[in-house]
Design an enzyme around this catalytic site. Structure first.
Site, PDB file in Angstrom:
ATOM      1  N   HIS A  22       0.831  -1.210   0.000  1.00  0.00           N
ATOM      2  CA  HIS A  22       0.000   0.000   0.000  1.00  0.00           C
ATOM      3  C   HIS A  22       0.858   1.250   0.000  1.00  0.00           C
ATOM      4  CE1 HIS A  22       0.580  -1.239   4.201  1.00  0.00           C
ATOM      5  NE2 HIS A  22       0.579   0.043   4.510  1.00  0.00           N
ATOM      6  N   HIS A  49       0.800   5.219   1.047  1.00  0.00           N
ATOM      7  CA  HIS A  49       0.110   6.244   1.836  1.00  0.00           C
ATOM      8  C   HIS A  49       0.096   7.557   1.069  1.00  0.00           C
ATOM      9  CE1 HIS A  49       0.131   4.272   5.892  1.00  0.00           C
ATOM     10  NE2 HIS A  49       1.089   3.555   5.334  1.00  0.00           N
TER      11      HIS A  49
HETATM   12  P1  5GP Z   1       1.402   0.567   7.457  1.00  0.00           P
HETATM   13  O1  5GP Z   1       1.858   0.843   8.852  1.00  0.00           O
HETATM   14  O2  5GP Z   1       1.265  -0.900   7.186  1.00  0.00           O
HETATM   15  O3  5GP Z   1       2.228   1.278   6.436  1.00  0.00           O
HETATM   16  O4  5GP Z   1      -0.030   1.227   7.342  1.00  0.00           O
HETATM   17  C1  5GP Z   1      -1.219   0.514   7.457  1.00  0.00           C
HETATM   18  C2  5GP Z   1      -2.332   1.517   7.511  1.00  0.00           C
HETATM   19  O5  5GP Z   1      -3.558   0.820   7.314  1.00  0.00           O
HETATM   20  C3  5GP Z   1      -2.440   2.247   8.848  1.00  0.00           C
HETATM   21  O6  5GP Z   1      -2.241   3.633   8.637  1.00  0.00           O
HETATM   22  C4  5GP Z   1      -3.855   1.929   9.337  1.00  0.00           C
HETATM   23  O7  5GP Z   1      -4.512   3.058   9.874  1.00  0.00           O
HETATM   24  C5  5GP Z   1      -4.554   1.445   8.089  1.00  0.00           C
HETATM   25  N1  5GP Z   1      -5.552   0.415   8.362  1.00  0.00           N
HETATM   26  C6  5GP Z   1      -5.390  -0.697   9.123  1.00  0.00           C
HETATM   27  N2  5GP Z   1      -6.511  -1.427   9.139  1.00  0.00           N
HETATM   28  C7  5GP Z   1      -7.417  -0.773   8.372  1.00  0.00           C
HETATM   29  C8  5GP Z   1      -8.773  -1.044   8.015  1.00  0.00           C
HETATM   30  O8  5GP Z   1      -9.381  -2.046   8.399  1.00  0.00           O
HETATM   31  N3  5GP Z   1      -9.379  -0.134   7.203  1.00  0.00           N
HETATM   32  C9  5GP Z   1      -8.738   0.983   6.760  1.00  0.00           C
HETATM   33  N4  5GP Z   1      -9.441   1.811   5.973  1.00  0.00           N
HETATM   34  N5  5GP Z   1      -7.457   1.263   7.068  1.00  0.00           N
HETATM   35  C10 5GP Z   1      -6.800   0.399   7.872  1.00  0.00           C
END
Ligand code: 5GP
Ligand code: ZN
Length: 131
Positions: free
Chosen positions: A98, A100
């Protein structure tokens, strides 16, 4: 992939606020935003990091951000900038690739801090990277 939250979001098994989608990618709202309008761009097909995601997907994602999403954020939310970030492995909470998209606003207070004590001198790092 079973047990992947973002695959479940793609399939609609977990609800999400969808902003854009096509046959390759989905853009939806981060449930825990860093700033107003914090979005995530994901491939519909499961991959994990930058290294196992195809050039086609990454290029397409950034094309859509450039052509549609950043202009939308500027027009509707009047952001003053956009931070594009992507965690791989360490720091990656969700193991589905993903990107951001974090809209920036004057005085939004978003702070990515680094511990300067842990920074090794430039020459040493340069040697490790090039020699
Ligand atoms: P990472 O730390 O993996 O780069 O970011 C994962 C992101 O996914 C986090 O910012 C978190 O808020 C978001 N996230 C986690 N679970 C969910 C979910 O069930 N729905 C949505 N819309 N975002 C999520
Ligand atoms: Zn997945």
């Amino acid at each position: 992939m079973e047990d992947c939250i973002f695959c479940k979001i793609v399939k609609g098994e977990i609800p999400s606020k969808r902003i854009y989608e096509d046959d390759q990618i989905l853009v939806f709202m981060n449930i825990n935003p860093s700033t107003n309008g914090h979005l995530l761009v994901i491939p519909k097909e499961h991959s994990i990091t930058f290294l196992d995601t195809s050039n086609e997907i990454i290029t397409h994602s950034l094309d859509i951000v450039r052509e549609k999403i950043y202009p939308l954020l500027k027009e509707r939310l009047h952001c003053s900038g956009l931070t594009i970030a992507q965690n791989n492995e360490l720091g990656q909470e969700i193991k589905h690739y993903h990107i951001h998209l974090t809209p920036r606003y004057e005085d939004d207070g978003l702070d990515i801090s680094y511990d300067k004590e842990k920074i090794i001198d430039l020459d040493t790092i340069y040697e490790k990277l090039t020699k």
